[in-house]
Scaffold this active site. Structure first.
Site, PDB file in Angstrom:
ATOM      1  CG  ASN A  93      10.226 -54.436 -14.404  1.00 43.16           C
ATOM      2  OD1 ASN A  93       9.531 -54.634 -15.390  1.00 43.16           O
ATOM      3  ND2 ASN A  93      10.637 -53.216 -14.052  1.00 43.16           N
ATOM      4  CB  SER A 144      11.170 -62.649 -20.779  1.00 46.49           C
ATOM      5  OG  SER A 144      12.064 -62.926 -21.819  1.00 46.49           O
ATOM      6  CE1 TYR A 158      15.511 -55.896 -23.692  1.00 50.70           C
ATOM      7  CE2 TYR A 158      14.358 -56.857 -25.562  1.00 50.70           C
ATOM      8  CZ  TYR A 158      14.335 -56.316 -24.290  1.00 50.70           C
ATOM      9  OH  TYR A 158      13.140 -56.204 -23.614  1.00 50.70           O
ATOM     10  CE  LYS A 162      14.173 -58.469 -21.371  1.00 49.40           C
ATOM     11  NZ  LYS A 162      13.916 -58.178 -19.947  1.00 49.40           N
TER      12      LYS A 162
END
Ligand SMILES: NC(=O)c1ccc[n+]([C@@H]2O[C@H](COP(=O)([O-])OP(=O)(O)OC[C@H]3O[C@@H](n4cnc5c(N)ncnc54)[C@H](OP(=O)(O)O)[C@@H]3O)[C@@H](O)[C@H]2O)c1
Length: 299
Positions: A93, A144, A158, A162
């Site tokens: 997470n 995700s 980012y 992911k």
């Protein structure tokens, strides 16, 4: 508030100091399961830790220091397993974002996001897998984003981090399904958590290095919105509902009943829209290039 599950599972969750990690930790205990909550700087969040450690749930709980960037994180998993704790569910997470037009992001900023969201998660997955494989049981969950599917402007680094973990996990899911291990990728839309406060702009962007061409652009606007404490103004998702859906799909209860084999969980109307954009984008590519695509094989 605490219930008694038919089968008590042990969850290890990263990034529990705030947001979805903390909400999921609470829910895991509410539902009577065992919890290993982790965060990189426990001394910064005494209230969260006290709340979790004194939760009335019947499951066991502990809060451990874990910076996912640390190369020694597998040791925590090895130590827990050696002490008799069987980790049933690993939830990757921990995450953060740095916003700026792609042109302005620097190596260490791109690498930092990769370290936390890709390498950090992949390292924990590789550490826990042998134990899950031997038990023929386990769930790996990655929190995700819709960004990995189709990122918005300012989110290139980012989105890449992911998407890297998404790609790793798609292959992993195929490799480990026959071992009874399940891999679930949660594609979250925008949810009103502390993520906005934890997001920042790229260094060059802050230092005023933004070229005129980008001033007022979508990348500029989104950077300002998301790093200026305004995530709440654009985040239509309810974090509590998201976490409940994630939990249900992990344990196969409620909205997750009968869906235990699913590998992707899209959450949020904005993500619904983005999934359709991705499908539409590939469909368009096939419409435009289908003939070419099919005519490059050996005769
Ligand atoms: N909220 C959204 O709209 C949204 C959308 C898509 C995806 N997500 C993903 O959902 C996950 C949870 O985000 P959130 O919304 O709950 O945001 P959040 O409140 O900012 O939580 C992120 C957590 O990650 C932790 N973290 C960051 N770097 C870490 C590291 N190196 N080691 C360990 N922990 C680290 C943070 O810990 P510190 O307190 O120590 O910084 C924080 O607890 C993230 O992966 C995020 O990318 C969120």
């Amino acid at each position: 508030m605490s219930s008694s599950p038919q089968q008590r599972l042990t969850f290890l969750i990263t990034g529990c100091s705030s947001g979805l990690g903390l909400l999921l930790s609470r829910l895991v205990l509410d539902q009577g399961h065992n919890l290993i909550a982790t965060s990189r700087a426990p001394s910064r969040t005494p209230n969260a830790i006290n709340e979790i450690l004194s939760h009335p749930g019947a499951g066991s709980r502990q809060w451990r220091q874990l910076d996912v960037n640390d190369l020694s994180t597998p040791k925590l998993i090895h130590d827990l397993e050696a002490s008799g704790v069987a980790i049933d569910v690993l939830v990757n997470n921990a995450g953060f974002s740095i916003h700026a037009p792609a042109e302005l992001l620097e190596d260490d900023e791109l690498g930092g996001m990769m370290d936390t969201m890709y390498f950090g998660s992949a390292r924990l997955i590789r550490a826990v897998l042998p134990f899950m494989r031997q038990r023929k049981k386990g769930v790996i969950v990655n929190m995700s984003s819709g960004a990995g599917l189709e990122g918005r402007e300012s989110m290139s680094g980012y989105a890449a981090a992911k998407a890297a973990l998404d790609g790793f996990s798609k292959v992993l899911a195929k490799e480990v399904a026959s071992f009874g291990v399940r891999v679930l990728t949660v594609h979250l839309g925008a949810f009103d958590t502390t993520m906005g406060a934890n997001s920042r702009s790229g260094r060059k962007y802050i230092q005023g290095g933004i070229p005129d061409a980008y001033v007022g652009s979508m990348a500029d606007q989104i950077t300002k919105t998301l790093t200026g404490g305004n995530l709440a103004s654009v985040a239509e998702g309810d974090p509590n509902k998201a976490v409940k859906a994630v939990f249900d799909v992990i344990v196969g209860e409620g909205v997750g009943f009968g869906k235990e084999k699913e590998r992707m969980l899209p959450l949020g109307r904005d993500v619904n829209k983005r999934v359709k954009e991705v499908i539409g984008g590939y469909q368009n590519a096939l419409n435009v290039f289908g003939d070419i695509c099919n005519n490059v094989n050996k005769d």
